[in-house]
Design an enzyme around this catalytic site. Structure first.
Site, PDB file in Angstrom:
ATOM      1  N   ASP A  10       0.876  -1.169   0.000  1.00  0.00           N
ATOM      2  CA  ASP A  10       0.000   0.000   0.000  1.00  0.00           C
ATOM      3  C   ASP A  10       0.919   1.227   0.000  1.00  0.00           C
ATOM      4  O   ASP A  10       2.134   1.097  -0.218  1.00  0.00           O
ATOM      5  CB  ASP A  10      -1.020  -0.032   1.149  1.00  0.00           C
ATOM      6  CG  ASP A  10      -0.389   0.199   2.520  1.00  0.00           C
ATOM      7  OD1 ASP A  10       0.858   0.281   2.608  1.00  0.00           O
ATOM      8  OD2 ASP A  10      -1.141   0.291   3.509  1.00  0.00           O
ATOM      9  N   CYS A  67       2.907  -3.359   4.033  1.00  0.00           N
ATOM     10  CA  CYS A  67       2.155  -2.149   4.381  1.00  0.00           C
ATOM     11  C   CYS A  67       2.922  -1.474   5.525  1.00  0.00           C
ATOM     12  O   CYS A  67       4.111  -1.739   5.711  1.00  0.00           O
ATOM     13  CB  CYS A  67       0.702  -2.466   4.719  1.00  0.00           C
ATOM     14  SG  CYS A  67       0.434  -3.576   6.114  1.00  0.00           S
ATOM     15  N   THR A  69       2.629  -1.731   8.864  1.00  0.00           N
ATOM     16  CA  THR A  69       2.993  -2.681   9.924  1.00  0.00           C
ATOM     17  C   THR A  69       3.093  -4.115   9.431  1.00  0.00           C
ATOM     18  O   THR A  69       3.632  -4.965  10.149  1.00  0.00           O
ATOM     19  CB  THR A  69       1.910  -2.684  11.023  1.00  0.00           C
ATOM     20  OG1 THR A  69       0.656  -3.049  10.409  1.00  0.00           O
ATOM     21  CG2 THR A  69       1.780  -1.319  11.692  1.00  0.00           C
ATOM     22  N   HIS A 100       7.842 -24.242   9.080  1.00  0.00           N
ATOM     23  CA  HIS A 100       6.739 -24.804   9.865  1.00  0.00           C
ATOM     24  C   HIS A 100       5.358 -24.477   9.305  1.00  0.00           C
ATOM     25  O   HIS A 100       4.434 -25.269   9.477  1.00  0.00           O
ATOM     26  CB  HIS A 100       6.803 -24.286  11.315  1.00  0.00           C
ATOM     27  CG  HIS A 100       7.925 -24.881  12.104  1.00  0.00           C
ATOM     28  ND1 HIS A 100       7.990 -24.796  13.479  1.00  0.00           N
ATOM     29  CD2 HIS A 100       9.039 -25.571  11.714  1.00  0.00           C
ATOM     30  CE1 HIS A 100       9.095 -25.410  13.903  1.00  0.00           C
ATOM     31  NE2 HIS A 100       9.752 -25.876  12.850  1.00  0.00           N
ATOM     32  N   HIS A 135       4.171 -30.801  10.520  1.00  0.00           N
ATOM     33  CA  HIS A 135       3.716 -29.458  10.146  1.00  0.00           C
ATOM     34  C   HIS A 135       2.681 -29.519   9.027  1.00  0.00           C
ATOM     35  O   HIS A 135       1.758 -28.702   8.978  1.00  0.00           O
ATOM     36  CB  HIS A 135       4.914 -28.600   9.721  1.00  0.00           C
ATOM     37  CG  HIS A 135       5.954 -28.495  10.788  1.00  0.00           C
ATOM     38  ND1 HIS A 135       5.708 -27.927  12.013  1.00  0.00           N
ATOM     39  CD2 HIS A 135       7.239 -28.946  10.825  1.00  0.00           C
ATOM     40  CE1 HIS A 135       6.792 -28.002  12.762  1.00  0.00           C
ATOM     41  NE2 HIS A 135       7.735 -28.618  12.060  1.00  0.00           N
TER      42      HIS A 135
HETATM   43  C1  RB5 Z   1      -1.737   2.825   6.572  1.00  0.00           C
HETATM   44  O1  RB5 Z   1      -1.684   4.009   7.297  1.00  0.00           O
HETATM   45  C2  RB5 Z   1      -1.622   1.646   7.522  1.00  0.00           C
HETATM   46  O2  RB5 Z   1      -2.760   1.534   8.298  1.00  0.00           O
HETATM   47  C3  RB5 Z   1      -1.376   0.362   6.741  1.00  0.00           C
HETATM   48  O3  RB5 Z   1      -0.265   0.500   5.942  1.00  0.00           O
HETATM   49  C4  RB5 Z   1      -1.129  -0.885   7.565  1.00  0.00           C
HETATM   50  O4  RB5 Z   1      -0.114  -0.676   8.491  1.00  0.00           O
HETATM   51  C5  RB5 Z   1      -2.302  -1.537   8.134  1.00  0.00           C
HETATM   52  O5  RB5 Z   1      -2.212  -2.570   8.795  1.00  0.00           O
END
Ligand code: RB5
Length: 153
Positions: A10, A67, A69, A100, A135
């Site tokens: 993203d 993304c 996180t 695994h 597994h």
């Molecule tokens: C975008 O701001 C953020 O929410 C997205 O990249 C991600 O981390 C969501 O889990």
């Protein structure tokens, strides 16, 4: 053996995408970029969908989803039957999610890990084989039991 890797992000994972593509190419694998083409704001489930569609319809391929996180991408990708998206933070988790969990998609957060760790993770993910055995039994249970939460009320 050369692998085919589908990558998508993203806006919060876009900046590191070119770096990751170079790592994959330098390891001798083919990379297919499913977007986005700019850092404009987008919704990560739309790009998780593109990647999961590609991986499930191309046997033996793998995906990388990035993304902010890695969490949103992994939640979205794991809704799809046949996808095992591992949210990784380091070499150890990237290696173990192959050994695994037989993960077919690597997820991580651009805001969480630095470039050195990213290189380590991508290498570990692509160079590690699934161990099978006990597994494989567990993965079978995941595929069978995707509705096990239905009774929880
Ligand atoms: C975008 O701001 C953020 O929410 C997205 O990249 C991600 O981390 C969501 O889990």
């Amino acid at each position: 053996m050369a692998k085919k890797i589908y990558i998508a992000t993203d806006h919060a994972g876009y900046a590191v995408k070119a770096y990751v593509k170079d790592i994959v190419t330098n390891l001798g694998h083919e990379i297919i970029d499913l977007g986005p083409d700019s850092a404009d704001r987008v919704d990560y489930p739309d790009f998780a969908k593109k990647c999961t569609e590609a991986v499930t319809s191309d046997a033996g391929s793998f995906g990388i989803l990035i993304c902010g996180t890695g969490i949103g991408m992994s939640i979205a990708a794991n809704k799809v039957s046949g996808i095992r998206a591992g949210l990784c933070h380091d070499h150890y988790t990237a290696k173990l999610t192959r050994q695994h969990n037989d993960a077919n998609i690597l997820c991580f957060g651009e805001r969480v890990v630095g470039k050195g760790v990213i290189e380590d993770m991508v290498e570990a993910f692509l160079n590690t084989e699934f161990e099978g055995g006990r597994h494989a039994t567990r993965i079978g249970k995941i595929e069978e039991g995707c509705s096990f939460g239905a009774d929880l009320g």
